[in-house]
Design an enzyme around this catalytic site. Structure first.
Site, PDB file in Angstrom:
ATOM      1  N   CYS A  66       0.895  -1.078   0.668  1.00  0.00           N
ATOM      2  CA  CYS A  66       0.374  -0.064   0.041  1.00  0.00           C
ATOM      3  C   CYS A  66       0.642   1.670   0.045  1.00  0.00           C
ATOM      4  CB  CYS A  66      -1.330  -0.344   1.456  1.00  0.00           C
ATOM      5  SG  CYS A  66      -1.824   1.715   1.126  1.00  0.00           S
ATOM      6  N   CYS A  73       0.550   0.212  10.667  1.00  0.00           N
ATOM      7  CA  CYS A  73      -0.187  -0.975   9.144  1.00  0.00           C
ATOM      8  C   CYS A  73       1.052  -1.809   8.583  1.00  0.00           C
ATOM      9  CB  CYS A  73      -1.175   0.145   7.975  1.00  0.00           C
ATOM     10  SG  CYS A  73      -1.705  -1.363   7.796  1.00  0.00           S
ATOM     11  N   CYS A 110     -16.598  -9.166   5.724  1.00  0.00           N
ATOM     12  CA  CYS A 110     -15.716  -7.950   5.612  1.00  0.00           C
ATOM     13  C   CYS A 110     -15.103  -7.625   4.672  1.00  0.00           C
ATOM     14  CB  CYS A 110     -15.561  -6.671   6.535  1.00  0.00           C
ATOM     15  SG  CYS A 110     -14.690  -5.437   6.380  1.00  0.00           S
ATOM     16  N   CYS A 202     -19.033   2.321   9.223  1.00  0.00           N
ATOM     17  CA  CYS A 202     -18.327   1.560   9.455  1.00  0.00           C
ATOM     18  C   CYS A 202     -16.861   2.211  10.431  1.00  0.00           C
ATOM     19  CB  CYS A 202     -18.266   0.245   9.044  1.00  0.00           C
ATOM     20  SG  CYS A 202     -16.883  -0.728  10.827  1.00  0.00           S
ATOM     21  N   ARG A 274     -17.634  -3.259  17.664  1.00  0.00           N
ATOM     22  CA  ARG A 274     -16.607  -4.357  17.473  1.00  0.00           C
ATOM     23  C   ARG A 274     -15.410  -4.205  18.677  1.00  0.00           C
ATOM     24  NH1 ARG A 274     -20.406  -6.291  13.680  1.00  0.00           N
ATOM     25  NH2 ARG A 274     -21.176  -4.294  12.330  1.00  0.00           N
TER      26      ARG A 274
HETATM   27  N1  SAM Z   1      -6.561   0.617   3.061  1.00  0.00           N
HETATM   28  C1  SAM Z   1      -8.163   1.042   3.917  1.00  0.00           C
HETATM   29  C2  SAM Z   1      -7.568   1.629   5.086  1.00  0.00           C
HETATM   30  O1  SAM Z   1      -7.243   2.425   4.934  1.00  0.00           O
HETATM   31  O2  SAM Z   1      -9.285   2.347   5.503  1.00  0.00           O
HETATM   32  C3  SAM Z   1      -8.697  -0.657   4.172  1.00  0.00           C
HETATM   33  C4  SAM Z   1      -7.460  -1.526   5.261  1.00  0.00           C
HETATM   34  S1  SAM Z   1      -6.977  -0.971   7.057  1.00  0.00           S
HETATM   35  C5  SAM Z   1      -5.959  -2.245   7.234  1.00  0.00           C
HETATM   36  C6  SAM Z   1      -8.189  -0.824   7.710  1.00  0.00           C
HETATM   37  C7  SAM Z   1      -7.953  -0.910   9.560  1.00  0.00           C
HETATM   38  O3  SAM Z   1      -7.302  -1.572   9.586  1.00  0.00           O
HETATM   39  C8  SAM Z   1      -7.248   0.810   9.602  1.00  0.00           C
HETATM   40  O4  SAM Z   1      -8.192   1.916   9.341  1.00  0.00           O
HETATM   41  C9  SAM Z   1      -6.725   0.440  11.375  1.00  0.00           C
HETATM   42  O5  SAM Z   1      -7.823   0.954  11.673  1.00  0.00           O
HETATM   43  C10 SAM Z   1      -6.393  -0.885  11.563  1.00  0.00           C
HETATM   44  N2  SAM Z   1      -5.294  -1.686  11.567  1.00  0.00           N
HETATM   45  C11 SAM Z   1      -4.051  -1.438  10.428  1.00  0.00           C
HETATM   46  N3  SAM Z   1      -3.539  -2.019  11.097  1.00  0.00           N
HETATM   47  C12 SAM Z   1      -3.793  -3.037  12.069  1.00  0.00           C
HETATM   48  C13 SAM Z   1      -2.469  -2.596  13.649  1.00  0.00           C
HETATM   49  N4  SAM Z   1      -1.334  -2.623  13.594  1.00  0.00           N
HETATM   50  N5  SAM Z   1      -3.681  -2.445  14.722  1.00  0.00           N
HETATM   51  C14 SAM Z   1      -4.590  -2.280  14.984  1.00  0.00           C
HETATM   52  N6  SAM Z   1      -5.522  -1.919  13.930  1.00  0.00           N
HETATM   53  C15 SAM Z   1      -4.872  -1.656  12.728  1.00  0.00           C
HETATM   54  C1  DTB Z   2     -11.025  -2.833  11.574  1.00  0.00           C
HETATM   55  O1  DTB Z   2     -10.944  -1.381  12.243  1.00  0.00           O
HETATM   56  N1  DTB Z   2     -10.184  -3.566  12.337  1.00  0.00           N
HETATM   57  C2  DTB Z   2     -10.457  -4.032  11.489  1.00  0.00           C
HETATM   58  C3  DTB Z   2     -11.777  -4.361  10.148  1.00  0.00           C
HETATM   59  N2  DTB Z   2     -11.416  -2.269  10.715  1.00  0.00           N
HETATM   60  C4  DTB Z   2     -11.206  -4.145   8.785  1.00  0.00           C
HETATM   61  C5  DTB Z   2      -8.985  -4.648  10.467  1.00  0.00           C
HETATM   62  C6  DTB Z   2      -7.895  -4.930  11.673  1.00  0.00           C
HETATM   63  C7  DTB Z   2      -6.525  -5.426  10.880  1.00  0.00           C
HETATM   64  C8  DTB Z   2      -5.507  -5.156  12.000  1.00  0.00           C
HETATM   65  C9  DTB Z   2      -3.881  -4.966  10.923  1.00  0.00           C
HETATM   66  C10 DTB Z   2      -3.920  -6.267  10.874  1.00  0.00           C
HETATM   67  O2  DTB Z   2      -4.344  -7.699  11.155  1.00  0.00           O
HETATM   68  O3  DTB Z   2      -3.399  -6.543   9.576  1.00  0.00           O
HETATM   69 FE1  SF4 Z   3      -2.486   1.200   3.209  1.00  0.00          FE
HETATM   70 FE2  SF4 Z   3      -2.465  -0.047   5.591  1.00  0.00          FE
HETATM   71 FE3  SF4 Z   3      -3.016   2.611   5.681  1.00  0.00          FE
HETATM   72 FE4  SF4 Z   3      -5.081   1.216   5.236  1.00  0.00          FE
HETATM   73  S1  SF4 Z   3      -4.294   0.967   6.462  1.00  0.00           S
HETATM   74  S2  SF4 Z   3      -4.252   2.389   3.584  1.00  0.00           S
HETATM   75  S3  SF4 Z   3      -3.575   0.007   4.252  1.00  0.00           S
HETATM   76  S4  SF4 Z   3      -1.207   1.196   4.656  1.00  0.00           S
END
Ligand code: SAM
Ligand code: DTB
Ligand code: SF4
Length: 334
Positions: A66, A73, A110, A202, A274
């Site tokens: 990404c 992330c 999801c 959401c 959630r």
């Molecule tokens: N790329 C899209 C976005 O950013 O909206 C969708 C996927 S993103 C992985 C969805 C959510 O996962 C993020 O907004 C964040 O709140 C959660 N997330 C990502 N990495 C995480 C982590 N290491 N620990 C907890 N939550 C995480």
């Molecule tokens: C959200 O807030 N939590 C979920 C869902 N929306 C998509 C994703 C959590 C991802 C946690 C980090 C990972 O597994 O990569």
């Molecule tokens: Fe990309 Fe992760 Fe950020 Fe979503 S949360 S925009 S997958 S870097």
């Protein structure tokens, strides 16, 4: 075990979005924890069936690479995290995953993509077909694909998406410390497109990213201002992933999760809350307190998107111990 009769939320007075001011949320958030949880549980029982937990399943339909720099992330291309990467699978593969999730008691599927934004073209067309395939299984369909425009939101709605996940993640003030490649306002703009297209929102965030108590209060305040209110609020505990800028963060105190969930439950009483990422670091007792505070949904399965999740067996045992049953939405509500 039988649960109590489901309450009817339509007969309950609910606060209008924006009706909580900052000082009121601060007063709520800083109350003695047991008072806060007691009130949250009372509110919860007015709007939700306390014997039910909604089980949701995540599918990572496009993993890694990404372009965004979200500091938490593991899927950002900017950090060396070693996550497996893949591009969009066939529609039939996703349909099979959704079928298996449904068989395991999940009512909501999801699909998440590691995209900055939706781009029109063959990949988005395929996501639309995935949505139709999951919807045909009578599951609630949720997608999280990054930023999108109005037309894209309308296509998702027409294909059968119930809710679009797009997190504000933290307070407006702390946001720029976590992500530099987009602004808090960009997220609000996408949320507005989602709402204008008639999809549910959401929207939630992450605790444990080094934010202050004031940021947590600001995060709750920002959630209460979303109008119409989100129907789903994921509260994630940061899963620190080596290679990300937040990889060395300490695990958040579960009682801070409890406090925030309770404040969200009281201020946005209608939403399903959630308890999302980070459950593998929480004891059964800590998760139970989160349910007491108003969380009424979890993600099931061994994996979230890239990180570990407790797994179906463990969750089934916990639900049995607590006398919780899976929430099965009415067919017309899908
Ligand atoms: N790329 C899209 C976005 O950013 O909206 C969708 C996927 S993103 C992985 C969805 C959510 O996962 C993020 O907004 C964040 O709140 C959660 N997330 C990502 N990495 C995480 C982590 N290491 N620990 C907890 N939550 C995480
Ligand atoms: C959200 O807030 N939590 C979920 C869902 N929306 C998509 C994703 C959590 C991802 C946690 C980090 C990972 O597994 O990569
Ligand atoms: Fe990309 Fe992760 Fe950020 Fe979503 S949360 S925009 S997958 S870097």
């Amino acid at each position: 075990m039988m649960s109590t009769t489901a309450p009817n939320p339509s007969t309950q007075a609910k606060p209008a979005p924006g009706s909580w001011d900052r000082s009121a949320i601060e007063a709520l958030y800083t109350r003695p924890l047991l008072d806060l949880v007691f009130e949250a549980q009372q509110v919860h029982r007015r709007f939700h069936d306390p014997g039910k937990l909604q089980l949701c399943t995540l599918s990572n339909i496009k993993s890694g690479r990404c372009p965004e720099d979200c500091a938490y992330c593991p899927q950002s291309a900017r950090y060396d995290t070693g996550v497996d990467t893949w591009s969009l699978p066939e529609v039939s593969e996703i349909a099979a995953q959704a079928q298996a999730a449904k068989a395991a008691g999940s009512s909501r599927f999801c699909m998440g993509a590691a995209w900055r934004e939706v781009r029109d073209g063959a990949e988005f067309d395929r996501v639309i077909d995935m949505v139709k395939a999951v919807k045909a299984l009578d599951m609630e369909v949720c997608v999280t694909l990054g930023l999108l425009n109005q037309e894209q939101a309308q296509r998702l709605k027409a294909a059968g998406v119930k809710a679009y996940n797009h997190n504000i993640d933290t307070s407006p003030e702390y946001y720029e410390r976590i992500i530099s490649t987009r602004r808090f306002e960009d997220r609000l703009q996408t949320i507005a497109h989602v709402q204008a297209a008639g999809m549910e929102v959401c929207c939630g965030g992450i605790l444990g990213m080094g934010e202050t108590e004031a940021d947590r209060i600001g995060f709750v305040e920002a959630l209460t201002r979303i109008d119409p209110a989100p129907t789903s609020i994921p509260i994630n505990a940061l899963v620190p992933v080596t290679g990300t800028p937040l990889g060395e963060q300490a695990i958040v105190d579960p009682l801070d999760m409890v406090r925030t969930i309770a404040a969200v439950r009281i201020t946005v009483p209608t939403a399903n809350i959630r308890l999302s990422a980070g459950r593998t670091h929480m004891s059964d007792e800590a998760q139970t307190l989160c349910f007491m505070a108003g969380a009424n949904s979890i993600f099931t399965g061994d994996k979230l998107l890239t990180t570990d999740n407790p797994g179906t067996n463990h969750d089934q045992q916990l639900m049995a111990k607590l006398g919780l049953e899976p929430l099965t939405p009415e067919p017309q509500a899908l």
